[in-house]
Design a protein around this motif. Structure first.
Motif, short mmCIF file in Angstrom:
data_model
loop_
_atom_site.label_atom_id
_atom_site.label_comp_id
_atom_site.label_asym_id
_atom_site.label_seq_id
_atom_site.Cartn_x
_atom_site.Cartn_y
_atom_site.Cartn_z
N SER A 32 3.02 1.13 9.73
CA SER A 32 1.89 1.44 10.36
C SER A 32 1.56 3.22 10.17
CB SER A 32 3.20 1.99 12.21
OG SER A 32 3.29 0.60 12.93
N LEU A 33 2.03 3.61 9.49
CA LEU A 33 1.62 5.09 9.30
C LEU A 33 0.06 4.54 8.86
CD1 LEU A 33 5.00 6.31 7.46
CD2 LEU A 33 4.01 7.29 9.25
N GLY A 34 -0.42 3.79 7.93
CA GLY A 34 -1.20 3.89 7.34
C GLY A 34 -1.79 2.48 7.00
N LYS A 35 -3.24 2.86 6.64
CA LYS A 35 -4.35 1.74 5.99
C LYS A 35 -3.20 0.84 4.70
CE LYS A 35 -8.08 3.56 7.11
NZ LYS A 35 -8.95 4.40 7.09
N ALA A 36 -3.65 -0.10 4.94
CA ALA A 36 -2.92 -1.08 3.82
C ALA A 36 -4.44 -1.16 2.30
CB ALA A 36 -3.09 -3.32 3.53
N PRO A 37 -3.77 -0.83 1.42
CA PRO A 37 -4.46 -0.70 0.55
C PRO A 37 -5.63 -1.14 0.17
CG PRO A 37 -2.43 0.11 -0.47
CD PRO A 37 -2.35 -1.32 0.83
#
Lengths: 456, 311
Positions: B150-155
């Motif tokens: 959940s920490l960040g969007k998928a690249p």
């Protein structure tokens, strides 16, 4: 009377008098080189105290506003809340600037003291059995301190720290296979994300300090349990401790040292300007400052990035980008070697015994030579971190400086290590009590020279 | 109030209060004769005076240098006093304490081992439950990894593309479009695609090169109308903005790690750690004379990552 009554009150309920008695009478060996760990500890106390004050005013938000504060040259400029609040606490909060600068100086001294302490432990063999655990705990503390130093100066959202964050993002990105995901998860998306400052803030003021406090506790508890090492001579053996008692002599001296550390740090904080973010300006994605150097403890990494040749590896469709080698592999190997050192050394020397007596650097010429060579290596890397400034001072092209340093990073450690080995071998074989009293004949033939005198 | 005045008032008050204290409870004769007690006493008195001065300076509105100096004296006086006290007046030993070489007590260890093994055997008898427990805890452990995701969007494709599109006008940081005719020879301008001036990955350098200097790669002859070239401003080494342009040599410098890019050769790296040319943005000039992009960059901009070749 009050003291006696309160001691009785606690003792009746908890039963601490036995422990207290042992504690007060505990004997501590004394030597100037044992102070560095304490200096690190007290710098950390100053960091926590000043940090609590700063956290009352700093706003870790990237919401932008127009600056109208006390620093006139910046009025009317669009700044983030983080940068603006850092300006405000520097210029509008009474004693704020002293607190901020003392905090920054304390961080620099904290890490410097840890590094010197590590050198003391290394060159005197204090990491040997039974103190391997504390060596590992100490190394982990060093890593945490480096990390928290970086997260700390990256918080302010000024142009210099923004540049540092951008490089950190690129380094994360360079890790094969995992890099893109790691960079996106750590930063919360593509650089510059809107979450990085608040994440850094929480990491900097809560997560890492908590870990540091926990590990310092373990570090001190182990010293307490194992008792401090001591240098040989004067009847000191592996089975005794010579020194002064904890109460009152050692405790008083140590509290005195705390005030000494705090006084020097506040003097620096009041008089020596550091990290003047108002001169760097607010972070802008398309702007950059130059010359740009990180805080001293990251200079070796910056130098490695600057010095490493323009190489990258391509295997099939996979690229291992250039920054991976100097900024991921090099620190990885550095800390792996440091963690493994106690195990490596006893494997190669066959010395598996427990020791409480320290060695002098010349007792172990090979270890000392390797340590000095490693230090020389990192010093050259550190210099390379300022190759632009060196080029400016000497009026030479940056490329020339870089090439000199590339050669230096190989030659200087070898020479320094060899010279150290030569000097230490002669010193050791002569059996002299001081280095300056070693007869010159020993230096001519460090290993075949006259017969050794009586060893201690 | 000026710094000097604050300092004078502050230090004056501190000294006065310290002197008053000294005369009120002056040192008994026998102490004054003992040098160490006197020295330590003076150190504490100095510290006391400095703390009073610090308070006054703070109350007068504060002044960083004066605060630092007074803190130095206040804390330093305590330090000197305490260290001297410990060294001169407290027992310095040498005391000797016994210690063990190692902590192992074979009998205790055996007992501890027995106690552990006994308990472990009770668990071990229920091997079915043990395995189920391991499976359940393992699954829970894996489930606990999800918050990391959940920490960040998928690249995804984010690193492969920028905000530049066919026909996008080049605008300055302030959002002003760039008229091709207004660019002077050797001028450099940082531009973004219109509507995306906050898109860090889209920052581009427009350089008006002197005629005949720029050598386009084959197939890119129509990417530089009127000798105006566009290159990504993000260094391909570690992502810093390539901030310095030297007109005499037509070179771009990155101030972070000293990579040098040669503009006439398509911003090929000619020095420093960068391994890859700055990506070129295909430019055109629209009917109104403004600089626009023909398309996005042909390759990912900025620092490399493991799969950047798969664009």
């Amino acid at each position: 009377m009050v003291i006696k009554r309160s001691v009785e009150w606690v003792d009746e309920r908890v039963g601490v008098s036995g422990f207290t008695h042992d504690t007060l009478n505990k004997v501590f060996p004394d030597h100037w080189s044992f102070l560095f760990g304490e200096i690190a500890l007290y710098a950390f106390v100053v960091l926590v105290a000043t940090g609590i004050f700063l956290a009352m005013f700093f706003n870790p938000s990237l919401a932008t506003k127009i600056y109208h504060g006390a620093y006139a040259p910046m009025r009317g400029v669009r700044v983030s809340a983080a940068y603006g609040s850092a300006l405000d606490l520097s210029f509008s909060v009474r004693a704020g600037l002293v607190m901020r600068q003392t905090h920054h100086w304390a961080a620099l001294v904290f890490i410097a003291a840890i590094v010197v302490h590590l050198c003391r432990i290394f060159f005197t063999g204090a990491f040997r059995k039974p103190r391997e655990i504390n060596w590992w705990v100490g190394l982990t503390l060093l890593i945490l301190a480096l990390f928290n130093g970086f997260t700390g100066y990256s918080l302010l959202d000024d142009l210099l720290s923004g540049t540092g964050l951008r490089i950190a993002y690129s380094i994360a990105l360079s890790i094969p296979f995992l890099g893109t995901w790691m960079a996106f998860l750590l930063f919360g998306g593509e650089f510059p994300s809107d979450q990085i400052i608040s994440r850094l803030f929480f990491t900097h003021v809560f997560i890492v300090p908590l870990l540091i406090i926990a590990l310092i506790s373990v570090h001190l508890a182990l010293i307490w349990r194992q008792k401090h090492t001591q240098f040989p001579g004067g009847g000191r053996t592996d089975r005794n401790v010579h020194g002064i008692r904890f109460w009152p002599s050692y405790a008083t001296e140590s509290v005195g040292l705390f005030f000494g550390v705090a006084s020097v740090l506040t003097l620096l904080g009041g008089l020596a300007q550091i990290n003047p973010i108002w001169l760097y300006g607010p972070f802008r994605v398309a702007n950059v400052t130059g010359p740009a150097q990180p805080d001293w403890y990251l200079g070796w990494l910056e130098g490695a990035l600057r010095m490493f040749p323009a190489w990258e590896v391509r295997i099939g469709g996979v690229v291992i980008p250039n920054p991976f080698f100097p900024a991921v592999l090099l620190p990885g190997i550095t800390f792996m070697m440091l963690y493994a050192w106690p195990l490596l050394e006893r494997r190669f020397t066959g010395d598996y015994a427990a020791h409480h007596l320290l060695e002098r650097p010349h007792d172990r010429p090979v270890r000392t030579a390797l340590g000095v060579a490693a230090l020389a290596f990192y010093v050259v890397l550190f210099l390379a971190g300022s190759n632009d400034l060196i080029a400016k001072w000497f009026g030479m092209p940056v490329e020339t400086v870089t090439w000199v340093l590339r050669i230096g990073v190989i030659v200087v450690p070898v020479v320094a290590g060899y010279v150290m080995y030569w000097l230490m071998s002669a010193y050791r074989r002569s059996g002299a009590s001081q280095f300056t009293k070693v007869p010159l004949a020993y230096f001519r033939h460090p290993r075949r020279g006259p017969l050794p005198r009586a060893r201690i | 109030m000026g710094r000097a005045r604050k300092l004078l008032i502050g230090i004056g008050t501190g000294v006065a209060v310290a002197l008053a204290m000294l005369t009120r409870r002056h040192m008994p004769e026998e102490h004054a004769r003992r040098g160490s007690v006197a020295a330590i006493g003076w150190a504490f008195l100095l510290s006391f005076g400095a703390s009073v001065s610090l308070t006054v300076i703070y109350a007068l509105g504060g002044q960083p240098q004066a605060e630092g100096a007074m803190l130095f004296v206040a804390l330093g006086g305590l330090s000197v006093g305490l260290v001297l006290w410990s060294h001169l007046l407290m027992p310095q030993g040498i005391y000797v304490e016994e210690r063990k070489l190692t902590f192992d007590e074979p009998e205790e260890m055996e007992e501890a081992e027995e106690a552990f093994v006994e308990g472990a055997e009770q668990i071990g008898r229920r091997s079915f439950l043990g395995k189920m427990l391991a499976a359940a805890v393992g699954a829970l452990g894996i489930a606990f990894l999800f918050p990391i995701r959940s920490l960040g969007k998928a690249p995804g494709r984010a690193l492969f593309q920028t905000a530049w599109k066919a026909g996008a006008r080049a605008v300055t940081e302030d959002g002003l479009p760039v008229r091709a005719a207004s660019l002077l020879e050797n001028s450099v301008l940082t531009v973004f695609p219109e509507g995306h001036t906050d898109a860090a990955d889209s920052q581009t350098l427009l350089i008006k090169t002197p005629p005949g200097v720029f050598h386009p790669r084959s197939g890119r002859e129509d990417w530089s109308p009127d000798d105006i070239v566009g290159f990504s401003k993000i260094c391909t080494h570690a992502g810093c903005p390539v901030g310095l342009y030297q007109a005499a040599t037509s070179q771009l410098f990155c101030p972070c790690h000293q990579s040098v890019f040669s503009v006439p050769e398509g911003c090929k790296p000619i020095n420093g750690p960068a391994t890859r040319a700055l990506p070129q943005l295909p430019l055109a000039i629209d009917g109104d004379g403004f600089v626009i992009a023909q398309s996005d960059f042909p390759e990912p901009v900025g620092p490399e990552f493991w799969n950047f070749g798969r664009h």
